[in-house]
Design a protein around this motif. Structure first.
Motif, PDB file in Angstrom:
ATOM      1  N   ARG A   1       0.778  -1.293   0.160  1.00  0.00           N
ATOM      2  CA  ARG A   1      -0.018   0.114   0.045  1.00  0.00           C
ATOM      3  C   ARG A   1       1.048   1.110   0.022  1.00  0.00           C
ATOM      4  NH1 ARG A   1      -3.829  -2.120   5.005  1.00  0.00           N
ATOM      5  NH2 ARG A   1      -4.752  -3.682   3.643  1.00  0.00           N
ATOM      6  N   TYR A   2       0.578   2.287  -0.475  1.00  0.00           N
ATOM      7  CA  TYR A   2       1.212   3.724  -0.730  1.00  0.00           C
ATOM      8  C   TYR A   2       0.304   4.673  -0.010  1.00  0.00           C
ATOM      9  CZ  TYR A   2       3.823   1.236  -4.130  1.00  0.00           C
ATOM     10  OH  TYR A   2       4.579   0.394  -5.039  1.00  0.00           O
ATOM     11  N   TYR A   3       1.196   5.396   1.024  1.00  0.00           N
ATOM     12  CA  TYR A   3       0.535   6.516   1.885  1.00  0.00           C
ATOM     13  C   TYR A   3       1.189   7.815   1.521  1.00  0.00           C
ATOM     14  CZ  TYR A   3      -1.467   2.484   4.073  1.00  0.00           C
ATOM     15  OH  TYR A   3      -2.103   1.372   4.410  1.00  0.00           O
TER      16      TYR A   3
ATOM     17  N   ALA B   1      -0.716   6.251   7.143  1.00  0.00           N
ATOM     18  CA  ALA B   1      -0.095   4.808   7.450  1.00  0.00           C
ATOM     19  C   ALA B   1      -0.468   4.238   8.957  1.00  0.00           C
ATOM     20  CB  ALA B   1       1.165   4.789   7.015  1.00  0.00           C
ATOM     21  N   ASP B   2      -0.122   4.997   9.971  1.00  0.00           N
ATOM     22  CA  ASP B   2      -0.142   4.511  11.147  1.00  0.00           C
ATOM     23  C   ASP B   2      -1.622   4.092  11.488  1.00  0.00           C
ATOM     24  OD1 ASP B   2       2.481   4.510  11.777  1.00  0.00           O
ATOM     25  OD2 ASP B   2       2.388   6.828  12.573  1.00  0.00           O
ATOM     26  N   LYS B   3      -2.634   4.998  10.873  1.00  0.00           N
ATOM     27  CA  LYS B   3      -4.140   5.047  11.268  1.00  0.00           C
ATOM     28  C   LYS B   3      -4.628   3.517  10.513  1.00  0.00           C
ATOM     29  CE  LYS B   3      -8.331   7.600  11.032  1.00  0.00           C
ATOM     30  NZ  LYS B   3      -8.837   8.796  10.585  1.00  0.00           N
TER      31      LYS B   3
ATOM     32  N   GLU C   1      -6.088  -1.968  10.661  1.00  0.00           N
ATOM     33  CA  GLU C   1      -5.975  -3.364  10.299  1.00  0.00           C
ATOM     34  C   GLU C   1      -5.835  -4.396  11.541  1.00  0.00           C
ATOM     35  OE1 GLU C   1      -3.047  -5.982   7.644  1.00  0.00           O
ATOM     36  OE2 GLU C   1      -2.924  -3.703   7.270  1.00  0.00           O
ATOM     37  N   ASP C   2      -4.986  -3.703  12.575  1.00  0.00           N
ATOM     38  CA  ASP C   2      -4.599  -4.615  13.832  1.00  0.00           C
ATOM     39  C   ASP C   2      -6.067  -5.039  14.492  1.00  0.00           C
ATOM     40  OD1 ASP C   2      -2.075  -4.843  12.941  1.00  0.00           O
ATOM     41  OD2 ASP C   2      -1.292  -3.404  14.130  1.00  0.00           O
ATOM     42  N   LEU C   3      -6.709  -3.999  14.479  1.00  0.00           N
ATOM     43  CA  LEU C   3      -7.965  -4.345  15.265  1.00  0.00           C
ATOM     44  C   LEU C   3      -8.899  -5.057  14.797  1.00  0.00           C
ATOM     45  CD1 LEU C   3      -8.848  -0.564  16.564  1.00  0.00           C
ATOM     46  CD2 LEU C   3      -7.864  -2.551  17.822  1.00  0.00           C
ATOM     47  N   SER C   4      -8.835  -5.184  13.483  1.00  0.00           N
ATOM     48  CA  SER C   4      -9.716  -6.146  12.847  1.00  0.00           C
ATOM     49  C   SER C   4      -9.232  -7.735  12.791  1.00  0.00           C
ATOM     50  CB  SER C   4      -9.878  -5.819  11.348  1.00  0.00           C
ATOM     51  OG  SER C   4      -8.637  -5.942  10.373  1.00  0.00           O
ATOM     52  N   ARG C   5      -8.250  -7.955  13.389  1.00  0.00           N
ATOM     53  CA  ARG C   5      -7.680  -9.262  13.183  1.00  0.00           C
ATOM     54  C   ARG C   5      -8.417 -10.281  14.293  1.00  0.00           C
ATOM     55  NH1 ARG C   5      -1.230  -9.437  12.330  1.00  0.00           N
ATOM     56  NH2 ARG C   5      -0.952  -8.248  10.867  1.00  0.00           N
TER      57      ARG C   5
END
Length: 63
Positions: free
Chosen positions: A7-9, A15-17, A22-26
């Motif tokens: 992914r490009y930001y 990017a942090d957000k 993404e980590d919360l959705s795991r």
């Protein structure tokens, strides 16, 4: 584990957000596996074994 996507930001904040969301959705098992992997790497850097063994040490005082 999921396959990594490129992914490009435009900013570090975006990017942090995105990474945080993404980590919360795991699922829970993936979160635990990721934490265990990080813990093993840190222990390896310190030269310690990351085996979840509890060593019981009993000492007796002299009177």
């Amino acid at each position: 584990m999921r396959k990594a996507q490129i992914r490009y930001y435009n900013s570090y904040e975006a990017a942090d957000k995105d990474m945080f969301n993404e980590d919360l959705s795991r699922p829970g098992k993936e979160k635990v596996a990721a934490v265990n992997e990080i813990r093993r790497k840190i222990f390896r850097l310190k030269g310690l074994a990351a085996d979840n063994i509890v060593k019981k040490v009993i000492s007796f005082d002299k009177r």
